[in-house]
Design an enzyme around this catalytic site. Structure first.
Site, PDB file in Angstrom:
ATOM      1  N   GLY A 274      44.748  40.009  60.049  1.00 56.37           N
ATOM      2  CA  GLY A 274      43.459  40.699  60.042  1.00 56.37           C
ATOM      3  C   GLY A 274      42.701  40.320  61.307  1.00 56.37           C
ATOM      4  NE  ARG A 311      34.340  34.030  61.333  1.00 54.26           N
ATOM      5  CZ  ARG A 311      34.664  33.055  62.158  1.00 54.26           C
ATOM      6  NH1 ARG A 311      34.051  32.922  63.308  1.00 54.26           N
ATOM      7  NH2 ARG A 311      35.588  32.209  61.832  1.00 54.26           N
ATOM      8  CB  CYS A 341      12.457  32.330  57.282  1.00 56.36           C
ATOM      9  SG  CYS A 341      11.194  33.161  58.217  1.00 56.36           S
TER      10      CYS A 341
HETATM   11  C1  LIG Z   1      42.089  37.850  54.341  1.00 52.54           C
HETATM   12  C2  LIG Z   1      43.493  38.164  54.086  1.00 52.54           C
HETATM   13  C3  LIG Z   1      44.372  38.438  55.144  1.00 52.54           C
HETATM   14  C4  LIG Z   1      43.959  38.401  56.586  1.00 52.54           C
HETATM   15  O1  LIG Z   1      43.553  37.138  56.993  1.00 52.54           O
HETATM   16  P1  LIG Z   1      43.250  36.877  58.534  1.00 52.54           P
HETATM   17  O2  LIG Z   1      42.903  35.433  58.599  1.00 52.54           O
HETATM   18  O3  LIG Z   1      42.107  37.749  58.896  1.00 52.54           O
HETATM   19  O4  LIG Z   1      44.482  37.206  59.297  1.00 52.54           O
HETATM   20  C5  LIG Z   1      45.678  38.763  54.837  1.00 52.54           C
HETATM   21  N1  LIG Z   1      46.107  38.811  53.558  1.00 52.54           N
HETATM   22  C6  LIG Z   1      45.295  38.548  52.512  1.00 52.54           C
HETATM   23  C7  LIG Z   1      45.820  38.638  51.141  1.00 52.54           C
HETATM   24  C8  LIG Z   1      43.970  38.211  52.742  1.00 52.54           C
HETATM   25  O5  LIG Z   1      43.173  37.946  51.705  1.00 52.54           O
END
Ligand SMILES: *Cc1c(COP(=O)(O)O)cnc(C)c1O
Length: 411
Positions: A274, A311, A341
């Protein structure tokens, strides 16, 4: 576009064209999310090229914007979803539901209703379960289709304890119970794969631990019967360097270590990056509105806040910052914070940055993943617009919210 295999392994904030960023801020106002779709495509393609025989699915939750999903689909990529809304948005972007994979984590009824309705016309949909309750609830809905079992390997990795899912009891079937659960799946469903997602933000330092967890996944695949499985999915978690001096992940080395860890399996390897795909393709532009000399630091007030990028407040994450209006000005140590705040609303403490002045535009880098997705309207702040860059052009892919958008649902 560069040949993806040759595209740089990382795009640093300093690699962006500062005058272009400044003109985007002027044209579309700030705070503003910027996402470079060409870079999204490059990252996805470069990652896929490192795993030539594997199936690489983009984990939609890192950035579920329609333009990003369309970009992934245009490069021939598949999508992994973790909620019904992500499934629907993937379909809206043009995904064939038969190619989608849905990872169910304590799934609400409406998610299971949605997924089983979808599967009725799309038998290729795969549902990944992390609890036997989910299986029973799927059976109650008449589902007998494709199931992958999420394994809890008992080892978690990543940049923060809140993302180390591999040893967290909330995720996956406890390791030793997997063979029995596989038997239960075989009784009423089509067992197609094993899955694990053990952490997030893994760089070279965390790779060994990550691979130790994946070795257990490979071992379980052989125990359960890898020749029966269509795939072994080792999840996402591939990190990007947030700090300017951190090296990027060496994809060739990572691929080799993962292959080695999983071992011989008679099933397709799947991965679900991701963050890796979108993080360095996105940034946030924000305007300086306040400069205040305090005894120990210079406070630089900006119009972005933890509502725009949570984050740093949530994970203590470091995000690079650049004064795009005057990158060459003499640098000072600044504490950069927003209008919310709470003292958590700070992007950087005592950070060297080219001497900001009121009206300057700052860029906050690596905001393409878990940026807009975690944005909120705290303090009645309408969420910012998002602008996409593609083929040298910019366009609004999500308009700026108005106060009416904030209050629309009130009765
Ligand atoms: C969040 C998630 C990902 C992606 O994670 P990244 O750290 O953004 O690569 C992949 N698979 C599952 C099941 C997730 O929950």
């Amino acid at each position: 576009m560069t040949d993806p295999a040759d595209s740089p392994a990382v795009r640093r904030l300093a690699d962006w064209d500062a005058p272009t960023l400044e003109s985007l801020a002027e044209e579309y106002e700030t705070p503003l999310y910027v996402i470079d779709l060409d870079r999204v495509a490059e990252n996805y393609a470069r990652f896929s090229a490192a795993f030539p025989d594997a199936d690489v699915m983009y984990a939609a939750k890192a950035h579920t914007g329609n333009a990003v999903l369309e970009t992934i689909l245009a490069t021939g990529g598949d999508i992994e979803c973790a909620a019904w809304g992500e499934l629907q948005r993937s379909i809206d972007a043009g995904a064939d539901p038969n190619t989608l994979q849905y990872t169910a984590v304590n799934p609400p009824d409406r998610d299971l209703d949605y997924a089983t309705d979808l599967a009725a016309d799309a038998p290729g949909l795969t549902i990944t379960i992390g609890a036997t309750d989910t299986l029973e609830r799927l059976a109650e809905r008449g589902y007998d289709g494709r199931i992958a079992i999420r394994i809890n390997p008992g080892i978690g990795t990543g940049h923060h304890e809140k993302v180390a899912t591999g040893a967290d009891a909330k995720f996956g079937i406890p390791y030793e119970r997997v063979p029995a659960v596989a038997d239960r799946v075989r009784e009423g469903f089509d067992l197609v794969g094993l899955h694990a997602h053990v952490g997030s933000g893994v760089l070279r330092d965390g790779l060994e631990e990550h691979c130790r967890a994946l070795a257990r996944v490979g071992e379980m695949a052989r125990r359960v019967g890898d020749e029966e499985l269509e795939f072994v999915d080792v999840g996402g978690g591939y990190g990007v360097p947030y700090r300017e001096d951190e090296p990027p992940l060496d994809l060739a080395e990572t691929a080799e270590k993962i292959r080695e860890a999983v071992g011989e399996i008679d099933a397709t390897l799947k991965l679900e990056p991701g963050r890796y795909v979108v993080a360095d393709a996105g940034l946030i532009l924000t305007t300086v509105n306040t400069i205040k000399e305090a005894p120990d630091t210079t406070v630089v007030g900006v119009d972005a806040s933890l509502s725009t990028l949570i984050r740093p407040a949530m994970f203590g994450s470091y995000h690079p910052m650049l004064n795009v209006s005057a990158p060459d000005r003499e640098s000072i140590e600044a504490t950069v914070g927003g209008p919310v705040c709470t003292s958590a609303d700070v992007f950087a403490h005592d950070r060297p940055i080219a001497g900001p002045e009121r009206g300057d535009v700052l860029a906050i880098g690596n905001a393409g993943s878990y940026g807009y997705e975690l944005a909120n309207q705290f303090h009645s702040q309408p969420r910012p617009a998002e602008v996409a860059l593609e083929d040298g052009e910019s366009r609004v892919v999500r308009r700026r919210e108005t106060l009416e958008d904030v209050t629309r649902l009130e009765r």
